[in-house]
Write a protein that holds these residues in place. Structure first.
Motif, PDB file in Angstrom:
ATOM      1  N   PRO A   1       0.842  -1.301   0.007  1.00  0.00           N
ATOM      2  CA  PRO A   1       0.074  -0.066  -0.191  1.00  0.00           C
ATOM      3  C   PRO A   1       0.818   1.119  -0.059  1.00  0.00           C
ATOM      4  O   PRO A   1       0.563   2.192  -0.384  1.00  0.00           O
ATOM      5  N   GLU A   2       1.981   1.130   0.798  1.00  0.00           N
ATOM      6  CA  GLU A   2       2.785   2.453   0.637  1.00  0.00           C
ATOM      7  C   GLU A   2       3.474   2.716  -0.439  1.00  0.00           C
ATOM      8  O   GLU A   2       4.194   3.803  -0.885  1.00  0.00           O
ATOM      9  N   ASP A   3       3.357   1.870  -1.567  1.00  0.00           N
ATOM     10  CA  ASP A   3       3.902   2.203  -2.849  1.00  0.00           C
ATOM     11  C   ASP A   3       2.794   3.088  -3.863  1.00  0.00           C
ATOM     12  O   ASP A   3       3.199   3.364  -4.864  1.00  0.00           O
ATOM     13  N   THR A   4       1.592   3.150  -3.467  1.00  0.00           N
ATOM     14  CA  THR A   4       0.660   3.960  -3.876  1.00  0.00           C
ATOM     15  C   THR A   4       1.462   5.511  -4.120  1.00  0.00           C
ATOM     16  O   THR A   4       1.753   6.197  -3.257  1.00  0.00           O
ATOM     17  N   ALA A   5       1.199   5.989  -5.095  1.00  0.00           N
ATOM     18  CA  ALA A   5       1.614   7.185  -5.910  1.00  0.00           C
ATOM     19  C   ALA A   5       1.507   7.481  -7.084  1.00  0.00           C
ATOM     20  O   ALA A   5       1.270   6.496  -7.779  1.00  0.00           O
ATOM     21  N   VAL A   6       1.792   8.547  -7.591  1.00  0.00           N
ATOM     22  CA  VAL A   6       2.045   9.019  -8.967  1.00  0.00           C
ATOM     23  C   VAL A   6       3.175   8.629  -9.280  1.00  0.00           C
ATOM     24  O   VAL A   6       4.224   9.163  -8.766  1.00  0.00           O
ATOM     25  N   TYR A   7       3.786   7.874 -10.318  1.00  0.00           N
ATOM     26  CA  TYR A   7       4.886   7.728 -10.793  1.00  0.00           C
ATOM     27  C   TYR A   7       5.317   8.456 -12.141  1.00  0.00           C
ATOM     28  O   TYR A   7       4.223   8.488 -13.124  1.00  0.00           O
ATOM     29  N   TYR A   8       6.490   8.879 -12.052  1.00  0.00           N
ATOM     30  CA  TYR A   8       6.928   9.535 -13.020  1.00  0.00           C
ATOM     31  C   TYR A   8       8.389   9.221 -13.667  1.00  0.00           C
ATOM     32  O   TYR A   8       9.162   8.808 -13.051  1.00  0.00           O
ATOM     33  N   CYS A   9       8.434   9.124 -15.038  1.00  0.00           N
ATOM     34  CA  CYS A   9       9.995   9.005 -15.459  1.00  0.00           C
ATOM     35  C   CYS A   9      10.394  10.401 -15.905  1.00  0.00           C
ATOM     36  O   CYS A   9       9.880  11.310 -16.098  1.00  0.00           O
ATOM     37  N   ALA A  10      11.859  10.194 -15.694  1.00  0.00           N
ATOM     38  CA  ALA A  10      12.589  11.459 -16.112  1.00  0.00           C
ATOM     39  C   ALA A  10      13.761  11.244 -16.931  1.00  0.00           C
ATOM     40  O   ALA A  10      14.421  10.348 -16.380  1.00  0.00           O
ATOM     41  N   ALA A  11      14.399  12.247 -17.513  1.00  0.00           N
ATOM     42  CA  ALA A  11      15.639  11.730 -18.174  1.00  0.00           C
ATOM     43  C   ALA A  11      16.792  12.784 -17.867  1.00  0.00           C
ATOM     44  O   ALA A  11      16.271  14.153 -17.638  1.00  0.00           O
TER      45      ALA A  11
END
Length: 124
Positions: A88-98
């Motif tokens: 549950p603590e992995d709940t988040a908005v995930y972003y990739c970035a360069a």
């Protein structure tokens, strides 16, 4: 210039798996290392992991080591985040970035290009 777009987020039960994709556009994608970050509600954005330009080296934050795996396919201009044993603590908005830095960068200000994010919710 690199444009990034994440996909693959969704709702998953604890203990489940999910794979996020980061599609890149631009002729110079192979010049960039790619990082994954996440931001949970009410919290600052945090570093998850990073893969170097040719995909040979990955680096992860401690909380996801052994559960998350980053890979990339430069022929397809794509980077992937395989997430297993989700909590549950992995709940988040995930972003990739360069970033064009060859050093391992773990703070968001060191990344130049960002996707719009994809929501991951881990819940019963």
């Amino acid at each position: 210039q690199v444009q990034l777009m994440e996909s693959g987020g969704g709702l998953v039960q604890p203990g489940g798996s999910l794979t996020l994709s980061c599609a890149a556009s631009g002729p110079t994608f192979t010049n960039y290392a790619v990082g994954w970050f996440r931001q949970a509600p009410g919290k600052e954005r945090e570093f998850v992991g990073r893969i170097d330009r040719n995909g040979g080296t990955q680096y992860y934050t401690q909380s996801v080591k052994g559960r998350f795996t980053i890979s990339r396919d430069n022929a397809k201009n794509a980077v992937f985040l395989q997430m297993n044993s989700l909590k549950p603590e992995d709940t988040a908005v995930y972003y990739c970035a360069a970033t064009n830095s060859i050093l391992v960068r773990t703070t968001d200000r060191e990344y130049t290009y960002w996707g719009q994010g994809t929501q991951v919710t881990v819940s019963r």
